[in-house]
Enzyme design. Structure first.
Site, PDB file in Angstrom:
ATOM      1  N   ARG A  49      54.488  40.953  55.263  1.00 53.88           N
ATOM      2  CA  ARG A  49      53.022  40.950  55.384  1.00 53.88           C
ATOM      3  C   ARG A  49      52.546  42.367  55.674  1.00 53.88           C
ATOM      4  O   ARG A  49      53.340  43.268  55.909  1.00 53.88           O
ATOM      5  CB  ARG A  49      52.591  39.985  56.503  1.00 53.88           C
ATOM      6  N   GLY A  50      51.216  42.545  55.701  1.00 56.72           N
ATOM      7  CA  GLY A  50      50.639  43.878  55.894  1.00 56.72           C
ATOM      8  C   GLY A  50      50.429  44.505  54.521  1.00 56.72           C
ATOM      9  O   GLY A  50      51.313  44.437  53.652  1.00 56.72           O
ATOM     10  N   ALA A  51      49.251  45.099  54.324  1.00 53.24           N
ATOM     11  CA  ALA A  51      48.849  45.504  52.969  1.00 53.24           C
ATOM     12  C   ALA A  51      49.849  46.447  52.277  1.00 53.24           C
ATOM     13  O   ALA A  51      50.280  46.169  51.148  1.00 53.24           O
ATOM     14  CB  ALA A  51      47.443  46.112  53.017  1.00 53.24           C
ATOM     15  N   ARG A  86      48.702  36.217  47.584  1.00 52.04           N
ATOM     16  CA  ARG A  86      47.671  36.320  48.630  1.00 52.04           C
ATOM     17  C   ARG A  86      46.525  37.133  48.011  1.00 52.04           C
ATOM     18  O   ARG A  86      46.786  38.132  47.336  1.00 52.04           O
ATOM     19  CB  ARG A  86      48.198  37.018  49.891  1.00 52.04           C
ATOM     20  N   GLN A 190      50.123  38.395  65.252  1.00 53.29           N
ATOM     21  CA  GLN A 190      50.774  39.612  64.752  1.00 53.29           C
ATOM     22  C   GLN A 190      50.746  40.728  65.799  1.00 53.29           C
ATOM     23  O   GLN A 190      51.628  41.582  65.831  1.00 53.29           O
ATOM     24  CB  GLN A 190      50.087  40.107  63.472  1.00 53.29           C
ATOM     25  N   ASP A 231      43.066  45.905  54.706  1.00 53.56           N
ATOM     26  CA  ASP A 231      43.655  45.171  53.576  1.00 53.56           C
ATOM     27  C   ASP A 231      42.983  45.511  52.256  1.00 53.56           C
ATOM     28  O   ASP A 231      43.582  45.393  51.196  1.00 53.56           O
ATOM     29  CB  ASP A 231      43.578  43.668  53.830  1.00 53.56           C
ATOM     30  N   ASN A 241      39.809  43.534  56.924  1.00 48.83           N
ATOM     31  CA  ASN A 241      41.039  43.603  57.727  1.00 48.83           C
ATOM     32  C   ASN A 241      41.176  42.279  58.480  1.00 48.83           C
ATOM     33  O   ASN A 241      40.320  41.392  58.368  1.00 48.83           O
ATOM     34  CB  ASN A 241      40.987  44.815  58.676  1.00 48.83           C
ATOM     35  N   LYS A 242      42.244  42.149  59.253  1.00 55.50           N
ATOM     36  CA  LYS A 242      42.530  40.907  59.971  1.00 55.50           C
ATOM     37  C   LYS A 242      41.301  40.398  60.710  1.00 55.50           C
ATOM     38  O   LYS A 242      40.591  41.180  61.347  1.00 55.50           O
ATOM     39  CB  LYS A 242      43.673  41.176  60.953  1.00 55.50           C
TER      40      LYS A 242
END
Ligand code: MRU
Length: 326
Positions: A49-51, A86, A190, A231, A241-242
């Site tokens: 995960r994570g862009a 995603r 996270q 992201d 973003n998150k």
């Protein structure tokens, strides 16, 4: 001192090898993924995960498909499935497209392109976070600095260095960090699971706080600067973003502290004019209605579970890429 020199995602003997982020912080183990289907499953479970890490996964996934399939149309079909695993982080489709462009030159050209994308990611994240560290030192008078971050934008979210946490590695090496406040990052934690683990690994002082305590920490003067990853950054500078990032930006603006976004330029999406056009992933209800496998809301409770939010450009002090503050 920076993070342990180890890749979160890499290629090994015909397979994609990732650090299994679902297992952390309890166990540090690797997963070997041999098909695009296995890779998509790992992406959707957030094992990877994570862009920027998703950009690497996209490129390496095309390399898997190119080795397996003889016909270009089969590789393209697999690449499309992967790009859609995603929707919000633009890096995933970007990594897929970049590797796929080499398909006419053969499977090993695809793999070479994917591997050079991985090398670049470390370099560009180091540069972007170095620029952001300089900016923060200019913007904030207090020493050492007290930073607040959200989600995980560390080595685990990239190939090996990090974006927002990359800033922390630079500042910590210069002796300029008093502590990092780490939003736990509901519902998948996270921050608590991954960012805290990375900071502990490097020996940076930190405290985990519930997301709902961040605004009051800022109001009480406990934070000099908020620093986060992204992201997708729209052409007008709006930042996805998150989920929870927007609230932090509002609190930072209200209390006049800088709100800095750090990302490699692969996260900038020039084709999307503004933030309201960014697709926001909605995730399963049970991420919100259960806790450690135990139900915490009435059976069948309707849920709103967006994985990301959009912070308007006017609340962002600077978006910092490898080219410097934009
Ligand atoms: O759902 P996740 O864990 O993939 O979300 C990740 C984030 O929102 C990160 O902040 C972002 O990808 C930047 S990572 C350098």
């Amino acid at each position: 001192m920076g993070p342990v020199d180890q890749r979160t995602i890499d290629w090994n003997d015909g397979a994609v090898v990732i650090v299994d982020q679902c297992a952390l912080p309890g166990a540090h183990r690797k997963l070997r993924l041999e098909t695009v289907t296995e890779l998509i499953d790992a992406i959707q479970r957030l094992a990877i995960r994570g862009a920027p890490a998703l950009g690497a996964a996209g490129a390496l996934g095309v390399a898997l498909a190119a080795r397996r399939h003889e016909h270009a149309s089969d590789v393209e079909r697999e690449a499309e499935r992967l790009a859609q695993a995603r929707p919000t982080a633009v890096n995933l489709a970007w990594g897929v497209r970049r590797a796929l462009a080499k398909l006419p030159s053969g499977a090993s050209a695809v793999l070479d392109e994917a591997l050079s994308l991985l090398d670049e990611d470390e370099k560009l994240c180091r540069q972007a976070s170095g620029h952001a560290a300089e900016l923060i030192l200019r913007e904030c008078a207090r020493r050492p600095l007290r930073l607040l971050t959200h989600c995980n934008a560390g080595r685990l979210a990239t190939v090996s260095w990090g974006t927002a946490l990359g800033v922390v590695w630079h500042l910590h090496a210069a002796g300029q960090v008093e502590y990092v406040l780490v939003d736990e990052t509901r519902p998948l934690l996270q921050g608590a699971r991954l960012t805290a683990w990375e900071l502990a690994e490097v020996g940076v002082p930190y405290r985990v706080l519930p997301d709902v305590a961040a605004a009051s920490a800022i109001a009480r003067g406990l934070v000099d600067c908020v620093v986060v990853g992204a992201d997708r950054i729209a052409a007008n500078g709006d930042v996805a973003n998150k989920v929870g990032t927007y609230g932090l930006a509002l609190a930072a603006a209200r209390h006049r502290i800088p709100f800095v976004v750090v990302a490699p330029s692969s996260t900038v999406d020039a084709a999307t004019p503004s933030g309201e056009l960014i697709e926001i992933e909605e995730r399963a209800a049970d991420e919100v209605t259960t806790w450690g496998g135990v139900r915490t809301a009435p059976a069948g409770a309707p849920v709103f579970n967006p994985a990301f939010d959009v912070t308007p450009a006017e609340l962002v002090t600077a978006v910092v890429t490898e080219h410097g503050p934009g």
